[in-house]
Design a protein around this motif. Structure first.
Motif, PDB file in Angstrom:
ATOM      1  N   ALA A   7       2.808  23.050 -54.494  1.00 44.28           N
ATOM      2  CA  ALA A   7       1.960  23.345 -55.901  1.00 44.28           C
ATOM      3  C   ALA A   7       1.258  24.449 -55.529  1.00 44.28           C
ATOM      4  O   ALA A   7       1.043  25.373 -56.264  1.00 44.28           O
ATOM      5  CB  ALA A   7       1.162  22.238 -56.352  1.00 44.28           C
ATOM      6  N   ALA A   8       0.772  24.686 -54.070  1.00 49.39           N
ATOM      7  CA  ALA A   8      -0.159  25.760 -53.771  1.00 49.39           C
ATOM      8  C   ALA A   8       0.536  27.006 -53.924  1.00 49.39           C
ATOM      9  O   ALA A   8      -0.054  28.065 -54.247  1.00 49.39           O
ATOM     10  CB  ALA A   8      -0.620  25.597 -52.403  1.00 49.39           C
ATOM     11  N   VAL A  11       1.608  30.122 -57.923  1.00 55.33           N
ATOM     12  CA  VAL A  11       1.122  31.240 -58.633  1.00 55.33           C
ATOM     13  C   VAL A  11       2.500  32.112 -58.305  1.00 55.33           C
ATOM     14  O   VAL A  11       2.797  32.996 -59.247  1.00 55.33           O
ATOM     15  CB  VAL A  11      -0.108  31.582 -58.006  1.00 55.33           C
ATOM     16  CG1 VAL A  11      -0.278  33.029 -58.784  1.00 55.33           C
ATOM     17  CG2 VAL A  11      -1.106  30.694 -58.621  1.00 55.33           C
ATOM     18  N   ASP A  49      -4.150  21.876 -65.156  1.00 51.56           N
ATOM     19  CA  ASP A  49      -4.699  22.708 -63.553  1.00 51.56           C
ATOM     20  C   ASP A  49      -3.404  23.345 -63.009  1.00 51.56           C
ATOM     21  O   ASP A  49      -2.455  22.711 -62.602  1.00 51.56           O
ATOM     22  CB  ASP A  49      -5.246  21.500 -62.632  1.00 51.56           C
ATOM     23  CG  ASP A  49      -5.624  22.247 -61.359  1.00 51.56           C
ATOM     24  OD1 ASP A  49      -5.324  23.370 -61.035  1.00 51.56           O
ATOM     25  OD2 ASP A  49      -6.294  21.446 -60.643  1.00 51.56           O
ATOM     26  N   LYS A  51      -2.984  25.107 -60.384  1.00 51.04           N
ATOM     27  CA  LYS A  51      -2.903  25.284 -58.859  1.00 51.04           C
ATOM     28  C   LYS A  51      -2.282  23.739 -58.318  1.00 51.04           C
ATOM     29  O   LYS A  51      -1.733  23.722 -57.347  1.00 51.04           O
ATOM     30  CB  LYS A  51      -4.027  25.428 -58.132  1.00 51.04           C
ATOM     31  CG  LYS A  51      -4.543  26.661 -58.360  1.00 51.04           C
ATOM     32  CD  LYS A  51      -5.658  27.147 -57.554  1.00 51.04           C
ATOM     33  CE  LYS A  51      -6.308  28.443 -57.856  1.00 51.04           C
ATOM     34  NZ  LYS A  51      -7.391  28.965 -57.040  1.00 51.04           N
ATOM     35  N   THR A  55       2.220  22.510 -65.084  1.00 48.03           N
ATOM     36  CA  THR A  55       2.428  23.581 -65.987  1.00 48.03           C
ATOM     37  C   THR A  55       3.418  23.251 -66.793  1.00 48.03           C
ATOM     38  O   THR A  55       4.702  22.583 -66.549  1.00 48.03           O
ATOM     39  CB  THR A  55       3.452  24.626 -64.967  1.00 48.03           C
ATOM     40  OG1 THR A  55       4.357  23.800 -64.261  1.00 48.03           O
ATOM     41  CG2 THR A  55       2.491  25.566 -64.255  1.00 48.03           C
ATOM     42  N   GLY A 313      -1.021  32.513 -64.689  1.00 49.50           N
ATOM     43  CA  GLY A 313      -1.717  31.440 -63.615  1.00 49.50           C
ATOM     44  C   GLY A 313      -3.066  31.048 -64.433  1.00 49.50           C
ATOM     45  O   GLY A 313      -3.715  30.274 -63.653  1.00 49.50           O
TER      46      GLY A 313
END
Length: 341
Positions: A7-8, A11, A49, A51, A55, A313
């Motif tokens: 997930a990091a 973006v 969230d 990050k 989504t 983001g």
């Protein structure tokens, strides 16, 4: 696109994924005639969230007005109640080395709900785990049918009367059909053609069943398509219903007619009202709280719009607005599912 793990990396992943797409043809002008409905009191009922991969890609509604959302990169299905409270319903399998087309990371996308509360979701991994998964009301998760690992199943649509699922493949330019009545369901090609294919990146995206037809959006081409269902269940000739819908993602019908509310996942974060004649008007924007809207659901006098914030983001959320309708478009009944074709 290079693979992005975890997930990091979301973006960079989604900024590349949803760069503004070119519209197909000139944008439809806003005619002076009033739309058949208007939206009031837009408000965000839940923030997520980015990050953490929260989504929201797609939505299905519960009879009590709760929203079941797919969190694409968290691989989760989450229920958000009318007050913004949420709980995780299911987590899709972890994938050690995903090779998902378009995005690199494993992603859960479309979702539909049957009358008994069973959920079906599309899961894209680029591996043998790719397919449509069933989530039972008690939270059990299992694969219903395989889908090609080199494709990307985006929206799902349900024809519960015929016992069918339809899936829009954004990479292969295909509408898949899966029978829910088969003991071992297999995805077969129901429709294909240039109108469903990507122009540069993302083709067939959102999908719904309505009025003896399957309706599909094409993100790259900015189009809304109608595919008749023939007497034998086969696909008829693909027709373009509307153009100029830049960044169209998924959509929903508003009322019993052909009026559509479409999520335009573009730089302006828009919700468009598409009239039965194919013209459209923007009814909500980023100024109202949208942040990269991905799908739409309509129930009674309320519209639900998830935003995944894929472009910025910033502030993925669930927005709700109230509906005021004219006499030609009346709201659907409580708990109404997709129309039978």
């Amino acid at each position: 696109m290079p693979r992005i793990a975890g997930a990091a990396g979301a973006v960079g992943l989604v900024l590349a994924l949803l760069a503004p797409a070119p519209a197909a043809g000139a944008a439809a002008a806003d005619p002076p005639a009033a739309a058949s409905l208007s939206l009031t009191n837009p408000r965000i009922v839940a923030h997520f969230d980015f990050k953490a991969g929260e989504t929201p890609e797609n939505i299905a509604l519960e009879p009590d007005g709760s929203a079941d959302l797919t969190f694409a990169f968290a691989r989760q299905v989450v229920r958000v109640d009318r007050h913004g409270g949420r709980r995780i319903l299911a987590t899709l399998p972890a994938v050690t080395d995903p090779k998902t087309p378009l995005v690199g990371a494993a992603a859960v996308s479309g979702i539909v709900r049957t009358h008994d509360g069973t959920l079906y979701v599309a899961f894209n991994t680029g591996t043998a785990l790719t397919g449509v998964y069933r989530i039972t009301p008690d939270g059990e998760v299992g694969k219903l049918a395989d889908l090609p690992p080199n494709g990307f199943a985006n929206g799902l649509a349900l024809d519960e009367h015929r016992g069918l699922l339809y899936g829009a493949d954004s990479v292969l330019g295909t509408v898949w059909r899966i029978s829910l009545d088969d003991e071992h369901p297999v995805a077969t090609t129901w429709a294909a053609g240039a109108a469903l294919e990507p122009a540069t990146f993302i083709g067939a995206n959102g999908i719904k069943v309505r009025h003896h037809a399957v309706w599909v959006s094409n993100y790259d081409r900015g189009t809304l398509l109608r595919i008749p269902v023939e007497e034998d269940g086969s696909a008829g000739v693909i027709r373009t219903h509307a153009t100029g819908l830049t960044g169209i993602d998924d959509f929903a019908f508003a009322g019993h007619g052909k009026t559509v509310l479409a999520a335009l996942n573009n730089a302006d974060s828009e919700l468009a009202l598409v009239r039965p004649d194919g013209t459209h008007t923007v009814v909500l924007t980023g100024k109202d709280g949208l942040s990269g809207p991905t799908s739409v659901a309509v129930r009674h006098h309320r519209v639900y719009v998830p935003s995944a914030a894929f472009l910025t983001g910033i502030d993925p959320n669930l927005l709700v607005a109230d509906v005021e309708r004219n006499a030609d478009e009346q709201p659907g009944k409580p708990g109404k599912h997709e129309d039978r074709p």
